[in-house]
Design an enzyme around this catalytic site. Structure first.
Site, PDB file in Angstrom:
ATOM      1  N   ASP A  46      84.139  34.672 -39.696  1.00  0.00           N
ATOM      2  CA  ASP A  46      84.243  34.637 -41.190  1.00  0.00           C
ATOM      3  C   ASP A  46      85.633  34.505 -41.854  1.00  0.00           C
ATOM      4  O   ASP A  46      85.588  33.879 -42.800  1.00  0.00           O
ATOM      5  CB  ASP A  46      83.712  35.871 -41.308  1.00  0.00           C
ATOM      6  CG  ASP A  46      83.901  36.866 -40.060  1.00  0.00           C
ATOM      7  OD1 ASP A  46      85.127  36.894 -39.695  1.00  0.00           O
ATOM      8  OD2 ASP A  46      83.758  38.383 -40.255  1.00  0.00           O
ATOM      9  N   ARG A  73      83.132  37.904 -26.373  1.00  0.00           N
ATOM     10  CA  ARG A  73      82.634  38.850 -25.881  1.00  0.00           C
ATOM     11  C   ARG A  73      81.718  39.793 -27.471  1.00  0.00           C
ATOM     12  O   ARG A  73      82.144  38.989 -28.601  1.00  0.00           O
ATOM     13  CB  ARG A  73      83.759  40.005 -25.307  1.00  0.00           C
ATOM     14  CG  ARG A  73      84.668  40.262 -26.888  1.00  0.00           C
ATOM     15  CD  ARG A  73      85.427  40.721 -26.452  1.00  0.00           C
ATOM     16  NE  ARG A  73      87.161  40.747 -26.558  1.00  0.00           N
ATOM     17  CZ  ARG A  73      87.746  39.895 -26.612  1.00  0.00           C
ATOM     18  NH1 ARG A  73      88.415  39.788 -25.039  1.00  0.00           N
ATOM     19  NH2 ARG A  73      88.870  39.521 -27.676  1.00  0.00           N
ATOM     20  N   SER A 131      80.708  36.060 -36.487  1.00  0.00           N
ATOM     21  CA  SER A 131      81.812  36.882 -36.845  1.00  0.00           C
ATOM     22  C   SER A 131      82.412  37.381 -35.572  1.00  0.00           C
ATOM     23  O   SER A 131      82.042  38.380 -35.347  1.00  0.00           O
ATOM     24  CB  SER A 131      81.171  37.356 -37.682  1.00  0.00           C
ATOM     25  OG  SER A 131      81.607  36.582 -38.986  1.00  0.00           O
TER      26      SER A 131
END
Ligand code: GLC
Length: 498
Positions: free
Chosen positions: A231, A193, A178
Site C-alpha cells: 500500500d 511475516r 500490505s
C-alpha cells in the site's frame, strides 16, 4: 443538592456505528471517585512517560537512518528495505482500464480504475469487511475469498454492465497486499511475516502472488496479475501521479509503514539486474519493524511492553506497535486498567467491560480528544455506553489529556521516521511533499499538525519544508498506475524479466 450532568447527542463512529448519548449521571458524591488533585498527579507521571524531547527524537532519527542504510546494503535485515521493481515515477500519461484488489488490515477492496491520463482517473469499488476468523484461517482460503469477491465484481461491474472482455484478453490486475513480501520480480512476493494481527497458516515463506493466481484459476476470473504491490508503494506512485512534488509516502492506519524512491546504485544488495536501463526504484521500507527484538532505540513504557508480549508476534513490529491504529486504544486501556488495579479509578463500579483486551477502539481516542463540550459529554457517552462506567469531570479531563499524550507520541515518532528518509535523501533544503493515508492520518484530529511540529523539533524551522498531505487512493489507483507502468516498461524492453 449536588449538581447533575445532563447531555444528549449522537456521533457516528468510523465503524459506522452510531453512538447516542443521553446522559443524566449519578451525583459525583454517590461513588468514591479520585479527586482533581489525584488525577493531576497521575497525569504528570504519564506526561513524562509519553513525552519525547526533541533531543531524544534526534537520536532516534540517527539510529533510524543507519537502519535504513543497512537494509539497502544487506539482505534479510529486520527493516528489510524491500526493492519493489517499480522503476521511477509515473509520467501522468498512463491510461487504460485496470482492476485492483486491496487486501488491507481491516477490509478487502476490489476496484475498477480507469486511468485517463493528465493525472486523472475514475474509480468504482466494492468493500468487504474481513472477519477475525478469516485473518487466522488457512492462507489459501483467504486468497480464495479474494478471488471469489473479484469474480463477482467483474461479473456485476463489467460483464453485466455491458463491458466486453475479449476472448483471451484478460484484464490487467494490480494486487495490493500490505504485508512485508520479498520480491524478485514485480509479479512475485514471498511473505516474510504476517503483521497487524494476521496469522493465517501456510502463508509465511510462500509466494502470495502464486497463491492468489491459483485462486483466480479456481474461480475462473479473467484477469492477469501484473503487479504485487504494497500500500505504501501504491500511495507513493498515486500521490506523485497527481502531485509530482511527492517524494515519500506513509501509511498511518492499522499498520504504519513508508515507501520512497531510491537511486538504483544505492540499493547495493540488488546486484546486477541484467539488460535494461532505469535510474530509480521504489523501496518499501517496512519501517514498522524498526527496533524489533533488540529494543535499543525506542522509549517503550510498561504498557507498550504488555501490548508487545501479549500480541501474536512478540518482539516484532516494535515501531508500529507504538504508532498504529491497531494499538493506540489498547495502550490507553492498559493505563486505565493500571489505575483501576491501584484503586484510583472506578472504585465500587463493575469494571469487567473495560478489562477485555482491545475493547478500547483507537477511534475513541480521536473522539475524546475532539470533545468540544466543557462537561466532556462525549467522554461520558463513551464510558457509560460501551463500558457501563460513571466518570467525574476530573477523570474525563484526565482521559482526554491521556489520549493526547498517546496520540502525540505516535505522531512524533512518525516524524522521526520521515526525518530519517529526508536526511538520507537530502530533501531538507529544497523540501518535499509526503503523501499520507490511513485512518489515523485522516481521522485523528491534529495528527498531521503534530507530525509537522515533530519535524520542526527535529530540524528547526527548515522542518517546515517537509509537508504531509492526504494522498490519493494508493491501494486502488496506485496499484492500477503501477500495473500500467509495468506494462509500458516491458513493452519498452526495460528489465523485461523483472
Ligand atoms: C504493516 C505492513 C506493511 C503495510 C503497513 C500499512 O506495517 O507490514 O506492509 O504497509 O502495515 O498498511
Amino acid at each position: 443538592m449536588p449538581s447533575s450532568r445532563r447531555g444528549s447527542g449522537s456521533v457516528v463512529l468510523p465503524s459506522g456505528q452510531t453512538l447516542a448519548y443521553h446522559t443524566r449521571t449519578q451525583d459525583e458524591e454517590d461513588l468514591p471517585h479520585a479527586n482533581k488533585k489525584t488525577m493531576a498527579d497521575h497525569l504528570r507521571k504519564y506526561d513524562s512517560l509519553f513525552t519525547l524531547t526533541p533531543q531524544r527524537m534526534r537520536m532516534i532519527v540517527e539510529a533510524f537512518r543507519d537502519t535504513l542504510e543497512t537494509g539497502l546494503q544487506k539482505k534479510c535485515q529486520i527493516v528489510p528495505m524491500i526493492p519493489t521493481f517499480v522503476f521511477g515515477w509515473p509520467t501522468g500519461e498512463e491510461k487504460g482500464d485496470f482492476l485492483a484488489v486491496d487486501l488491507g488490515g481491516t477490509n478487502l477492496r476490489v476496484c475498477l480504475v480507469t486511468l485517463q491520463g493528465e493525472g486523472k482517473f475514475e474509480l468504482t469499488q466494492s468493500k468487504y469487511r474481513l472477519t477475525e476468523e478469516q485473518k487466522q484461517e488457512e492462507g489459501q482460503k483467504l486468497f480464495d475469498f479474494c478471488a471469489e469477491c473479484l469474480g463477482n465484481f467483474v461479473k456485476s461491474n463489467i460483464v453485466s454492465a455491458g463491458g466486453k472482455i475479449e476472448e483471451g484478453k484478460n484484464i490487467p490486475l494490480g494486487f495490493t497486499f500490505s504485508y512485508p513480501c520479498s520480491q524478485e520480480r514485480i509479479d512475485h512476493g514471498e511473505l516474510i511475516r504476517w503483521t497487524k494481527g494476521f496469522g493465517a497458516p501456510n502463508t509465511e515463506g510462500h509466494d502470495v502472488a502464486a497463491m492468489f493466481r491459483e485462486a483466480l484459476v479456481k474461480y475462473e476470473v479473467p484477469v492477469t496479475l501484473e503487479a504485487l504491490i504494497n500500500d505504501t508503494t501504491g500511495t507513493l506512485i498515486a500521490s506523485h501521479y497527481v502531485n509530482p512534488s511527492t517524494k515519500i509516502a506513509v501509511i498511518f492506519g492499522t499498520g504504519c509503514n513508508a515507501a520512497y524512491m531510491e537511486k538504483l546504485p544505492a540499493i547495493e544488495k540488488l546486484g546486477n539486474l541484467g539488460e535494461g536501463s532505469a535510474d530509480e526504484m521504489a523501496i518499501n521500507c517496512e519501517w514498522g519493524a524498526f527496533d524489533s527484538f533488540e529494543h535499543e532505540h525506542l522509549p517503550r513504557t510498561t504498557y507498550d511492553i504488555i501490548v508487545d508480549e501479549t500480541s501474536n508476534k512478540p518482539g516484532e513490529q516494535s515501531f508500529e506497535k507504538l504508532i498504529s491504529g491497531r494499538y493506540l486504544g489498547e495502550i490507553l486501556r492498559l493505563v486505565i486498567c493500571e489505575l483501576i488495579d491501584e484503586g484510583v479509578l472506578f472504585l465500587g463500579q463493575n469494571t469487567y467491560k473495560i478489562e477485555i483486551p482491545y475493547v478500547f477502539d483507537t477511534a475513541f481516542l480521536s473522539l475524546m480528544e475532539s470533545d468540544p463540550t466543557d462537561e466532556l459529554l462525549m467522554i461520558i457517552g463513551i464510558f457509560t455506553h460501551f463500558f457501563a462506567l460513571e466518570t467525574t469531570l476530573a477523570e474525563r479531563q484526565f482521559f482526554k489529556a491521556l489520549a493526547k499524550l498517546v496520540g502525540r507520541r505516535a505522531a512524533r515518532l512518525s516524524a522521526c521516521g520521515i526525518a530519517a528518509i529526508v536526511n538520507k535523501m537530502g530533501y531538507l533544503e529544497d523540501g518535499c511533499s509526503v503523501g499520507a493515508d490511513g485512518s489515523l492520518y485522516n481521522k485523528y484530529p491534529g495528527f498531521a499538525d503534530r507530525v509537522h511540529e515533530g519535524l520542526v523539533d527535529i530540524f528547526g524551522l527548515k522542518g517546515k519544508n517537509i509537508v504531509t498531505h492526504h494522498a490519493e487512493d494508493g491501494s486502488g489507483v496506485g496499484s492500477a498506475i503501477i500495473a500500467a507502468m509495468t506494462k509500458n516498461r516491458k513493452e519498452a524492453g526495460i528489465f523485461v524479466n523483472v
